[in-house]
Structure formats: structure tokens, C-alpha cells
Design a protein around this motif. Structure first.
Motif, PDB file in Angstrom:
ATOM      1  N   LEU A 128     100.975  46.435 -20.480  1.00  0.00           N
ATOM      2  CA  LEU A 128     101.301  47.082 -19.212  1.00  0.00           C
ATOM      3  C   LEU A 128     102.244  48.248 -19.471  1.00  0.00           C
ATOM      4  O   LEU A 128     103.224  48.111 -20.203  1.00  0.00           O
ATOM      5  N   ARG A 129     101.948  49.389 -18.876  1.00  0.00           N
ATOM      6  CA  ARG A 129     102.705  50.609 -19.166  1.00  0.00           C
ATOM      7  C   ARG A 129     104.196  50.443 -18.886  1.00  0.00           C
ATOM      8  O   ARG A 129     105.036  50.873 -19.687  1.00  0.00           O
ATOM      9  N   ASP A 130     104.548  49.836 -17.770  1.00  0.00           N
ATOM     10  CA  ASP A 130     105.955  49.695 -17.393  1.00  0.00           C
ATOM     11  C   ASP A 130     106.601  48.442 -17.964  1.00  0.00           C
ATOM     12  O   ASP A 130     107.802  48.218 -17.760  1.00  0.00           O
ATOM     13  N   ASN A 131     105.819  47.630 -18.643  1.00  0.00           N
ATOM     14  CA  ASN A 131     106.351  46.400 -19.242  1.00  0.00           C
ATOM     15  C   ASN A 131     105.533  46.082 -20.489  1.00  0.00           C
ATOM     16  O   ASN A 131     104.672  45.205 -20.472  1.00  0.00           O
ATOM     17  N   PRO A 132     105.791  46.784 -21.608  1.00  0.00           N
ATOM     18  CA  PRO A 132     104.952  46.681 -22.810  1.00  0.00           C
ATOM     19  C   PRO A 132     104.889  45.297 -23.430  1.00  0.00           C
ATOM     20  O   PRO A 132     104.001  45.031 -24.234  1.00  0.00           O
ATOM     21  N   ASN A 133     105.815  44.426 -23.057  1.00  0.00           N
ATOM     22  CA  ASN A 133     105.808  43.069 -23.599  1.00  0.00           C
ATOM     23  C   ASN A 133     104.951  42.113 -22.776  1.00  0.00           C
ATOM     24  O   ASN A 133     104.855  40.929 -23.098  1.00  0.00           O
ATOM     25  N   GLU A 134     104.349  42.623 -21.713  1.00  0.00           N
ATOM     26  CA  GLU A 134     103.435  41.832 -20.890  1.00  0.00           C
ATOM     27  C   GLU A 134     102.037  42.428 -21.010  1.00  0.00           C
ATOM     28  O   GLU A 134     101.877  43.620 -21.300  1.00  0.00           O
ATOM     29  N   PHE A 135     100.985  41.578 -20.747  1.00  0.00           N
ATOM     30  CA  PHE A 135      99.634  42.009 -21.092  1.00  0.00           C
ATOM     31  C   PHE A 135      98.615  41.693 -19.997  1.00  0.00           C
ATOM     32  O   PHE A 135      98.772  40.752 -19.214  1.00  0.00           O
ATOM     33  N   PHE A 136      97.579  42.507 -19.984  1.00  0.00           N
ATOM     34  CA  PHE A 136      96.348  42.253 -19.237  1.00  0.00           C
ATOM     35  C   PHE A 136      95.290  41.956 -20.291  1.00  0.00           C
ATOM     36  O   PHE A 136      95.080  42.745 -21.216  1.00  0.00           O
ATOM     37  N   GLN A 137      94.617  40.796 -20.176  1.00  0.00           N
ATOM     38  CA  GLN A 137      93.694  40.407 -21.237  1.00  0.00           C
ATOM     39  C   GLN A 137      92.572  39.521 -20.723  1.00  0.00           C
ATOM     40  O   GLN A 137      92.655  38.949 -19.632  1.00  0.00           O
ATOM     41  N   CYS A 138      91.535  39.422 -21.547  1.00  0.00           N
ATOM     42  CA  CYS A 138      90.393  38.563 -21.267  1.00  0.00           C
ATOM     43  C   CYS A 138      90.159  37.713 -22.510  1.00  0.00           C
ATOM     44  O   CYS A 138      90.013  38.244 -23.621  1.00  0.00           O
ATOM     45  N   THR A 139      90.132  36.390 -22.338  1.00  0.00           N
ATOM     46  CA  THR A 139      90.025  35.476 -23.470  1.00  0.00           C
ATOM     47  C   THR A 139      88.953  34.417 -23.227  1.00  0.00           C
ATOM     48  O   THR A 139      88.508  34.207 -22.100  1.00  0.00           O
ATOM     49  N   ILE A 140      88.556  33.760 -24.316  1.00  0.00           N
ATOM     50  CA  ILE A 140      87.649  32.615 -24.264  1.00  0.00           C
ATOM     51  C   ILE A 140      88.430  31.389 -24.704  1.00  0.00           C
ATOM     52  O   ILE A 140      89.040  31.370 -25.775  1.00  0.00           O
ATOM     53  N   THR A 141      88.436  30.348 -23.866  1.00  0.00           N
ATOM     54  CA  THR A 141      89.131  29.117 -24.223  1.00  0.00           C
ATOM     55  C   THR A 141      88.130  27.968 -24.396  1.00  0.00           C
ATOM     56  O   THR A 141      86.929  28.200 -24.498  1.00  0.00           O
ATOM     57  N   GLU A 142      88.633  26.765 -24.426  1.00  0.00           N
ATOM     58  CA  GLU A 142      87.828  25.589 -24.783  1.00  0.00           C
ATOM     59  C   GLU A 142      86.550  25.477 -23.954  1.00  0.00           C
ATOM     60  O   GLU A 142      86.564  25.593 -22.741  1.00  0.00           O
ATOM     61  N   GLY A 143      85.429  25.272 -24.662  1.00  0.00           N
ATOM     62  CA  GLY A 143      84.146  25.092 -24.002  1.00  0.00           C
ATOM     63  C   GLY A 143      83.500  26.372 -23.510  1.00  0.00           C
ATOM     64  O   GLY A 143      82.522  26.328 -22.769  1.00  0.00           O
ATOM     65  N   GLY A 144      84.057  27.525 -23.893  1.00  0.00           N
ATOM     66  CA  GLY A 144      83.476  28.792 -23.471  1.00  0.00           C
ATOM     67  C   GLY A 144      83.993  29.320 -22.146  1.00  0.00           C
ATOM     68  O   GLY A 144      83.413  30.249 -21.579  1.00  0.00           O
ATOM     69  N   VAL A 145      85.097  28.738 -21.634  1.00  0.00           N
ATOM     70  CA  VAL A 145      85.669  29.190 -20.366  1.00  0.00           C
ATOM     71  C   VAL A 145      86.198  30.622 -20.524  1.00  0.00           C
ATOM     72  O   VAL A 145      86.915  30.937 -21.478  1.00  0.00           O
ATOM     73  N   LEU A 146      85.833  31.488 -19.570  1.00  0.00           N
ATOM     74  CA  LEU A 146      86.276  32.872 -19.566  1.00  0.00           C
ATOM     75  C   LEU A 146      87.543  32.982 -18.727  1.00  0.00           C
ATOM     76  O   LEU A 146      87.587  32.533 -17.586  1.00  0.00           O
ATOM     77  N   ASN A 147      88.582  33.588 -19.307  1.00  0.00           N
ATOM     78  CA  ASN A 147      89.861  33.754 -18.618  1.00  0.00           C
ATOM     79  C   ASN A 147      90.229  35.222 -18.527  1.00  0.00           C
ATOM     80  O   ASN A 147      90.061  35.975 -19.496  1.00  0.00           O
ATOM     81  N   CYS A 148      90.765  35.615 -17.379  1.00  0.00           N
ATOM     82  CA  CYS A 148      91.304  36.959 -17.196  1.00  0.00           C
ATOM     83  C   CYS A 148      92.725  36.795 -16.659  1.00  0.00           C
ATOM     84  O   CYS A 148      92.929  36.090 -15.663  1.00  0.00           O
ATOM     85  N   SER A 149      93.695  37.409 -17.320  1.00  0.00           N
ATOM     86  CA  SER A 149      95.085  37.167 -16.935  1.00  0.00           C
ATOM     87  C   SER A 149      95.915  38.443 -16.962  1.00  0.00           C
ATOM     88  O   SER A 149      95.657  39.364 -17.739  1.00  0.00           O
ATOM     89  N   VAL A 150      96.919  38.477 -16.074  1.00  0.00           N
ATOM     90  CA  VAL A 150      97.958  39.510 -16.041  1.00  0.00           C
ATOM     91  C   VAL A 150      99.282  38.781 -15.975  1.00  0.00           C
ATOM     92  O   VAL A 150      99.555  38.080 -14.998  1.00  0.00           O
ATOM     93  N   LYS A 151     100.061  38.893 -17.039  1.00  0.00           N
ATOM     94  CA  LYS A 151     101.329  38.160 -17.108  1.00  0.00           C
ATOM     95  C   LYS A 151     101.049  36.671 -16.875  1.00  0.00           C
ATOM     96  O   LYS A 151     100.248  36.077 -17.566  1.00  0.00           O
ATOM     97  N   GLU A 152     101.667  36.070 -15.873  1.00  0.00           N
ATOM     98  CA  GLU A 152     101.462  34.633 -15.637  1.00  0.00           C
ATOM     99  C   GLU A 152     100.298  34.344 -14.691  1.00  0.00           C
ATOM    100  O   GLU A 152      99.931  33.177 -14.484  1.00  0.00           O
ATOM    101  N   ASP A 153      99.704  35.363 -14.105  1.00  0.00           N
ATOM    102  CA  ASP A 153      98.576  35.176 -13.198  1.00  0.00           C
ATOM    103  C   ASP A 153      97.273  35.061 -13.996  1.00  0.00           C
ATOM    104  O   ASP A 153      96.998  35.897 -14.858  1.00  0.00           O
ATOM    105  N   LYS A 154      96.458  34.036 -13.682  1.00  0.00           N
ATOM    106  CA  LYS A 154      95.245  33.820 -14.479  1.00  0.00           C
ATOM    107  C   LYS A 154      94.081  33.360 -13.618  1.00  0.00           C
ATOM    108  O   LYS A 154      94.233  32.561 -12.698  1.00  0.00           O
ATOM    109  N   LEU A 155      92.878  33.880 -13.965  1.00  0.00           N
ATOM    110  CA  LEU A 155      91.615  33.459 -13.366  1.00  0.00           C
ATOM    111  C   LEU A 155      90.751  32.842 -14.451  1.00  0.00           C
ATOM    112  O   LEU A 155      90.745  33.319 -15.587  1.00  0.00           O
TER     113      LEU A 155
END
Length: 312
Positions: A128-155
Motif C-alpha cells: 500500500l502506497r501510504d503504508n508500505p508494511n501492509e499489503f493487498f494480495q491474492c493467495t491460495i490456501t488449503e484445498g485450493g481456497v482463493l483468498n483476497c486480502s487488504v491488511k486484516e480484511d479478507k475474502l
């Protein structure tokens, strides 16, 4: 004219004059458009098929370059439902900034075609531009679950390993929401706890995190970024285009619009009898489970009012 009327006119003219339509640019101007099916967009070694450059198809031309041999992804000609893909396996492709500006600001949308082969991996990550230690990302977790997260917020949405998927992510700064769509059938939406993500994204990397952890093992076919939040009609048109192109099934009720209620008698495991198990032919129905995200299950406890489950 706009919306479905514009779409009909485009289809008529393109069919008549043999013009290939691309929904990617007609719904909005992309910030970046990477397409592995455009073979001349991939600069690669003839023998190893390692990719040194993935050329951008948008007007901005922020080509992705990887000079380090060990970090170069590999071109595979028929890995995504018979179509080409870029294979990541401990590799990384950084998306360059646009004239020292952040890649996206305020509302944005990201669409991509992927196939994950292992869990607990990072498809992409940006700071994140104003907070370089925080991230916007897309990951794959157990069983192929797709996750999209910003800081502590996650889908999170259930995907599958070894299967080609179509993803659209929409971030709207006016409503302060983040929405994740998978294959036109599933979606999750949350209100963000802050607006940090709308100040801009920097250090955007495909394939793994900046420090090399959680490297993605899988394939990318297409990757698109817009500096806007797509409307429902724009999202549907883009989904339809990508799904047809990459041979992904997105048919179903949710493709038209996210339903408030969806009861489907053809899904027998959604119809339950008095004992709580799947109803059998001719059985009395206690509960009919809703297939929408709202889980508004239909329930009838009055014995005299329970309908019968009839097959054929």
C-alpha cells in the motif's frame, strides 16, 4: 447507446465484417493487459522456454521484465484448457510503476485467469502506497481456497487445485468495499476497515512476495487491471469474454445477477427430508436449502403442509 444495446450492435457489425472483438478494451481502458495467448507478447528462450519479458497489451506498455534466470517463469503451450500459460514455480515478475506513479489509485478492478497446482501460495502481492508494511494480495490456501486480502480484511472462495479459474476483483472507494468473484458463480463482498488501499498500490509482483516467500506454483493465462470499479454489466461482459476464450464454464443463475434467493429442485442434495438427510423419491420435504450467498433456507415443520419430492 450503451449497455446491452451497444453490445448487440458490436456483435452485429463484427460478425458482418469479420472483426475480432475484445471486451477487455471496449468496457474500459486497462492500465495493464497481459495475455499469454498472444505468443509474440512473450519474449522467451527457444530451448528452456524461460520468459525474460511479458509485453503489456495496453496503451501504457509497462512490460514485465525478469533478467535473473532463476526467477524467470516458463512458457507452456497447452497448459490452461489447451491454451498457453505462464508457469510460475519459485519465479517472480514485477509490474513496473507508471511514470513514478502508483499502479492504481482510488477504485480499481483486477481480472485474471489462473490454475493453482499447490496450496499455501501467493499469486500476487502489492504494498500500500501510504503504508508500505501492509499489503493487498491474492493467495491460495488449503484445498485450493482463493483468498483476497487488504491488511486484516479478507475474502475467501472455494476454488480447486489443478483447475482453470476466472477471477474478478473489484475495489470501490465510493462504497469502501472489496468484492471477489470466481467463475461467475461465487462471490464475496466486504466493507473495508480503512481506505488505505485506495491511496495506490506499489511494488506489485506476480508469482511471489518480495522477500521470496510463499512462491506461486501454477499458471497465469491473462491478467488485467483497470483504474475503475466495473459495473455489473461490465463485469458480466468481461467474464463472458474470458470464459469463452479460456474454456471455463460460468453458466448459472449467478451470472445474470447475484440472487437474493435460489432454490433448485434439480440439486437433490439441497432438499432434505424429516431425518435431515437428502430426500428420496416421493419423500416429504422438511427443508429446501438456498443456493444464494444469503442461506435463506425454506423450512416447513407442519407435517400436513410438507410438499412431496417428485422425480421426472
Amino acid at each position: 447507446i450503451r449497455g446491452s444495446r451497444m453490445n448487440k450492435l458490436e456483435k452485429y457489425l463484427s460478425n458482418k465484417w469479420n472483426v475480432v472483438l475484445s471486451a477487455v478494451c471496449s468496457i474500459d481502458i486497462p492500465v495493464i493487459h497481459l495475455d499469454a495467448s498472444v505468443l509474440n507478447s512473450l519474449v522467451r528462450d527457444d530451448k528452456s522456454r524461460k520468459i525474460t519479458q511479458w509485453k503489456d497489451g495496453s496503451k501504457n506498455k509497462p512490460n514485465l521484465i525478469q533478467a535473473e534466470t532463476d526467477l524467470q517463469p516458463v512458457f507452456h503451450p497447452e497448459v490452461l484448457n489447451g491454451l498457453p500459460g505462464v508457469r510460475f514455480n519459485h519465479n517472480i515478475l514485477p509490474i513496473p510503476a507508471l511514470d513514478s506513479n502508483p499502479l492504481v489509485e482510488q477504485s480499481f478492478s483486477i481480472a485474471f485467469i489462473y490454475q493453482a497446482l499447490e496450496e499455501n501460495k501467493t499469486i500476487f502481492r502489492a504494498s500500500l502506497r501510504d503504508n508500505p508494511n501492509e499489503f493487498f494480495q491474492c493467495t491460495i490456501t488449503e484445498g485450493g481456497v482463493l483468498n483476497c486480502s487488504v491488511k486484516e480484511d479478507k475474502l475467501s472462495i472455494k476454488g480447486s487445485l489443478g483447475k482453470c479459474h476466472c477471477v474478478i476483483i473489484s475495489a470501490d472507494h465510493l462504497t469502501n468495499t472489496l468484492t471477489l468473484y470466481l467463475d461467475g458463480k461465487s462471490y464475496r463482498k466486504i466493507s473495508l476497515s480503512s481506505q488505505d488501499v485506495f491511496a495506490g498500490l506499489e511494488n506489485f509482483n506476480l508469482g511471489q512476495e518480495v522477500n521470496g516467500s510463499n512462491p506461486f506454483f501454477g499458471d497465469l493465462g491473462e491478467f488485467i487491471i483497470y483504474n475503475s470499479s466495473l459495473s455489473v454489466w461490465q463485469k458480466q461482459r468481461l467474464e463472458n469474454y474470458l470464459a469463452n476464450k479460456w474454456n471455463i464454464d460460468i453458466t448459472g443463475v449467478n451470472y445474470v445477477e447475484i440472487p437474493v434467493l435460489h432454490l433448485d429442485a434439480a440439486l437433490q442434495n439441497s432438499v432434505l427430508s424429516d431425518d435431515g438427510y437428502v430426500v428420496k423419491k416421493g419423500g416429504r420435504v422438511l427443508q429446501w436449502n438456498d443456493q444464494s450467498p444469503f442461506a435463506l433456507n425454506a423450512l416447513q415443520t407442519n407435517t400436513y403442509c410438507k410438499p412431496d419430492y417428485v422425480i421426472d
